[in-house]
Motif scaffolding. Structure first.
Motif, PDB file in Angstrom:
ATOM      1  N   HIS A  55      50.693 -23.361  89.294  1.00 13.67           N
ATOM      2  CA  HIS A  55      52.155 -23.348  89.229  1.00 13.67           C
ATOM      3  C   HIS A  55      52.697 -24.339  88.190  1.00 13.67           C
ATOM      4  N   THR A  56      52.049 -24.383  87.020  1.00 14.82           N
ATOM      5  CA  THR A  56      52.529 -25.205  85.899  1.00 14.82           C
ATOM      6  C   THR A  56      52.830 -24.271  84.729  1.00 14.82           C
ATOM      7  N   GLY A  57      53.845 -24.591  83.972  1.00 19.37           N
ATOM      8  CA  GLY A  57      54.248 -23.754  82.855  1.00 19.37           C
ATOM      9  C   GLY A  57      53.518 -24.100  81.569  1.00 19.37           C
ATOM     10  N   PHE A  58      53.549 -23.163  80.635  1.00 24.90           N
ATOM     11  CA  PHE A  58      52.885 -23.388  79.357  1.00 24.90           C
ATOM     12  C   PHE A  58      53.597 -24.465  78.543  1.00 24.90           C
ATOM     13  N   TRP A  59      54.878 -24.676  78.780  1.00 22.19           N
ATOM     14  CA  TRP A  59      55.645 -25.679  78.043  1.00 22.19           C
ATOM     15  C   TRP A  59      55.233 -27.100  78.413  1.00 22.19           C
ATOM     16  N   GLU A  60      54.447 -27.237  79.457  1.00 17.25           N
ATOM     17  CA  GLU A  60      53.978 -28.559  79.849  1.00 17.25           C
ATOM     18  C   GLU A  60      52.782 -29.017  79.023  1.00 17.25           C
ATOM     19  N   LYS A  61      52.311 -28.161  78.121  1.00 19.20           N
ATOM     20  CA  LYS A  61      51.222 -28.507  77.212  1.00 19.20           C
ATOM     21  C   LYS A  61      51.691 -28.256  75.778  1.00 19.20           C
ATOM     22  N   PRO A  62      52.559 -29.114  75.243  1.00 18.73           N
ATOM     23  CA  PRO A  62      53.125 -28.858  73.913  1.00 18.73           C
ATOM     24  C   PRO A  62      52.086 -28.917  72.790  1.00 18.73           C
ATOM     25  N   GLY A  63      51.049 -29.721  72.942  1.00 16.84           N
ATOM     26  CA  GLY A  63      50.014 -29.795  71.913  1.00 16.84           C
ATOM     27  C   GLY A  63      49.259 -28.479  71.782  1.00 16.84           C
ATOM     28  N   ASP A  64      48.918 -27.882  72.918  1.00 17.06           N
ATOM     29  CA  ASP A  64      48.232 -26.586  72.902  1.00 17.06           C
ATOM     30  C   ASP A  64      49.128 -25.503  72.333  1.00 17.06           C
ATOM     31  N   THR A  65      50.410 -25.546  72.673  1.00 19.95           N
ATOM     32  CA  THR A  65      51.354 -24.555  72.154  1.00 19.95           C
ATOM     33  C   THR A  65      51.487 -24.672  70.646  1.00 19.95           C
ATOM     34  N   LEU A  66      51.594 -25.890  70.153  1.00 26.10           N
ATOM     35  CA  LEU A  66      51.701 -26.105  68.710  1.00 26.10           C
ATOM     36  C   LEU A  66      50.444 -25.623  67.994  1.00 26.10           C
ATOM     37  N   TYR A  67      49.276 -25.967  68.520  1.00 24.96           N
ATOM     38  CA  TYR A  67      48.026 -25.509  67.907  1.00 24.96           C
ATOM     39  C   TYR A  67      47.963 -23.993  67.863  1.00 24.96           C
ATOM     40  N   PHE A  68      48.323 -23.333  68.973  1.00 19.71           N
ATOM     41  CA  PHE A  68      48.253 -21.871  69.037  1.00 19.71           C
ATOM     42  C   PHE A  68      49.132 -21.228  67.969  1.00 19.71           C
ATOM     43  N   TRP A  69      50.390 -21.681  67.846  1.00 18.25           N
ATOM     44  CA  TRP A  69      51.301 -21.048  66.899  1.00 18.25           C
ATOM     45  C   TRP A  69      50.962 -21.375  65.455  1.00 18.25           C
ATOM     46  N   PHE A  78      47.853 -21.946  64.356  1.00 19.13           N
ATOM     47  CA  PHE A  78      46.670 -21.121  64.106  1.00 19.13           C
ATOM     48  C   PHE A  78      47.067 -19.665  63.881  1.00 19.13           C
ATOM     49  N   THR A  79      47.961 -19.155  64.711  1.00 15.85           N
ATOM     50  CA  THR A  79      48.413 -17.772  64.584  1.00 15.85           C
ATOM     51  C   THR A  79      49.104 -17.539  63.249  1.00 15.85           C
ATOM     52  N   ALA A  80      49.959 -18.451  62.832  1.00 16.13           N
ATOM     53  CA  ALA A  80      50.667 -18.309  61.554  1.00 16.13           C
ATOM     54  C   ALA A  80      49.701 -18.356  60.379  1.00 16.13           C
ATOM     55  N   ILE A  81      48.717 -19.249  60.439  1.00 17.12           N
ATOM     56  CA  ILE A  81      47.745 -19.351  59.348  1.00 17.12           C
ATOM     57  C   ILE A  81      46.909 -18.079  59.239  1.00 17.12           C
ATOM     58  N   VAL A  82      46.442 -17.555  60.363  1.00 14.34           N
ATOM     59  CA  VAL A  82      45.657 -16.315  60.334  1.00 14.34           C
ATOM     60  C   VAL A  82      46.501 -15.161  59.817  1.00 14.34           C
ATOM     61  N   PHE A  83      47.765 -15.108  60.196  1.00 14.75           N
ATOM     62  CA  PHE A  83      48.642 -14.037  59.715  1.00 14.75           C
ATOM     63  C   PHE A  83      48.836 -14.124  58.207  1.00 14.75           C
ATOM     64  N   VAL A  84      49.092 -15.319  57.688  1.00 19.02           N
ATOM     65  CA  VAL A  84      49.317 -15.486  56.249  1.00 19.02           C
ATOM     66  C   VAL A  84      48.043 -15.156  55.469  1.00 19.02           C
ATOM     67  N   ILE A  85      46.892 -15.622  55.946  1.00 21.84           N
ATOM     68  CA  ILE A  85      45.625 -15.311  55.269  1.00 21.84           C
ATOM     69  C   ILE A  85      45.372 -13.811  55.291  1.00 21.84           C
ATOM     70  N   GLY A  86      45.586 -13.168  56.433  1.00 24.30           N
ATOM     71  CA  GLY A  86      45.384 -11.723  56.531  1.00 24.30           C
ATOM     72  C   GLY A  86      46.310 -10.946  55.630  1.00 24.30           C
TER      73      GLY A  86
END
Length: 110
Positions: free
Chosen positions: A71-85, A87-95
């Motif tokens: 019962h914890t939200g994803f916003w409680e892990k801002p470091g993981d959220t930042l890494y995910f987005w 990483f996602t942006a870099i893979v999108f730009v490279i692709g």
């Protein structure tokens, strides 16, 4: 997923064995994502958990698990959220760049 699709589809046209590499990568991906195992299994090996967290799907699966079980939200892990987005942006730009660079060669190879 769009970035990965751009990368694999543009490389597959030029390198036919990419299909087998994608199949192997999917096997590693399914076992490297906490779908088949729980992060709590690695209590004694905290120094190695960062390797598992490099997989961007770890963030999604662990987020669902944390939401429904702990019962914890994803916003409680801002470091993981930042890494995910990032990483996602870099893979999108490279692709996107790879696809645009190889696009003129598709007609010649196909």
């Amino acid at each position: 997923m769009i970035g990965l699709s751009f990368i694999t589809s543009s490389v597959t046209v030029l390198f036919r064995d990419m299909v087998q590499i994608v199949n192997i990568a999917l096997q590693f991906g399914i076992w490297g994502t906490p779908i088949m195992w729980a992060p709590s299994m690695f209590k004694g090996m905290d120094s190695y958990v960062w390797i598992l967290k490099l997989n961007p799907m770890y963030y999604i699966v662990d987020g669902y698990r944390s939401s429904f079980i702990n019962h914890t939200g994803f916003w409680e892990k801002p470091g993981d959220t930042l890494y995910f987005w990032v990483f996602t942006a870099i893979v999108f730009v490279i692709g996107l760049k790879l696809f645009k660079k190889l696009k003129p060669h598709f007609a010649d190879v196909l």
